[in-house]
Scaffold this active site. Structure first.
Site, PDB file in Angstrom:
ATOM      1  N   HIS A  20      37.455  15.597  30.772  1.00 17.89           N
ATOM      2  CA  HIS A  20      37.174  16.203  32.071  1.00 17.89           C
ATOM      3  C   HIS A  20      38.379  16.990  32.576  1.00 17.89           C
ATOM      4  CE1 HIS A  20      35.988  15.677  36.523  1.00 17.89           C
ATOM      5  NE2 HIS A  20      35.377  16.732  36.009  1.00 17.89           N
ATOM      6  N   ASP A  28      40.000  38.031  24.448  1.00 19.71           N
ATOM      7  CA  ASP A  28      39.906  39.214  23.607  1.00 19.71           C
ATOM      8  C   ASP A  28      41.088  39.236  22.641  1.00 19.71           C
ATOM      9  OD1 ASP A  28      42.163  40.336  25.012  1.00 19.71           O
ATOM     10  OD2 ASP A  28      40.815  41.195  26.500  1.00 19.71           O
ATOM     11  N   HIS A  95      44.141  38.791  36.851  1.00 16.34           N
ATOM     12  CA  HIS A  95      44.416  38.752  35.415  1.00 16.34           C
ATOM     13  C   HIS A  95      45.744  38.050  35.143  1.00 16.34           C
ATOM     14  CE1 HIS A  95      44.031  39.830  31.258  1.00 16.34           C
ATOM     15  NE2 HIS A  95      45.142  40.555  31.261  1.00 16.34           N
ATOM     16  N   TYR A 117      39.977  42.978  29.803  1.00 23.93           N
ATOM     17  CA  TYR A 117      39.674  41.822  30.642  1.00 23.93           C
ATOM     18  C   TYR A 117      38.536  40.948  30.117  1.00 23.93           C
ATOM     19  CZ  TYR A 117      42.453  44.814  33.631  1.00 23.93           C
ATOM     20  OH  TYR A 117      43.439  45.634  34.123  1.00 23.93           O
ATOM     21  N   ALA A 118      38.273  40.982  28.828  1.00 23.81           N
ATOM     22  CA  ALA A 118      37.219  40.157  28.228  1.00 23.81           C
ATOM     23  C   ALA A 118      37.803  38.791  27.884  1.00 23.81           C
ATOM     24  CB  ALA A 118      36.635  40.846  26.999  1.00 23.81           C
ATOM     25  N   ASN A 119      38.091  38.028  28.950  1.00 21.88           N
ATOM     26  CA  ASN A 119      38.704  36.706  28.830  1.00 21.88           C
ATOM     27  C   ASN A 119      38.072  35.787  29.861  1.00 21.88           C
ATOM     28  OD1 ASN A 119      41.031  37.751  27.124  1.00 21.88           O
ATOM     29  ND2 ASN A 119      41.354  38.899  29.004  1.00 21.88           N
TER      30      ASN A 119
END
Length: 128
Positions: A20, A28, A95, A117-119
């Protein structure tokens, strides 16, 4: 051999060790990997596998209580933002904050995605 769910043995074993509130980052191919944070690198060519494909596969097998993406994605990559929000309701952080929080991740999964920004940070939930 597993018939369904995550069949990548490294990812499956890692996800089984999460508790948890542990943090999982899917990133990316340009996301910096902090020193000391384990990384499973799935990239094999620019764009493959895609961020959204990997996110979908992980979400099928990972109990998530919260998710966070960079607010810069709204202007910098609206297509991936829409695809992400269709899969999971994610909150927004900067970011820079995402990169800072990735230092606390238990695991980073690196994709071949080559768009900005593909995170995402996924916080582990519990199944009960």
């Amino acid at each position: 051999m597993k018939k369904q769910g995550m069949i990548n043995r490294d990812i499956a074993a890692s996800l089984a060790s999460f508790g948890h509130t542990d943090l999982l980052v899917i990133g990316d191919c340009g996301l910096p990997i902090p020193k000391g944070v384990p990384c499973i690198d799935l990239s094999f060519r620019i764009g493959e596998p895609s961020f959204l494909t990997v996110l979908g596969a992980v979400l099928e097998d990972f109990q998530t209580e919260a998710a966070f993406i960079a607010r810069e994605i709204t202007e910098g990559n609206p297509e991936v933002e829409t695809g992400t929000q269709e899969q999971i309701e994610a909150g927004y952080i900067s970011h820079e904050e995402l990169k800072e929080q990735s230092k606390q991740a238990k695991l980073i999964i690196r994709t071949g995605e080559a768009t900005p920004y593909a995170n995402i940070i996924l916080r582990s939930g519990v199944i009960f």
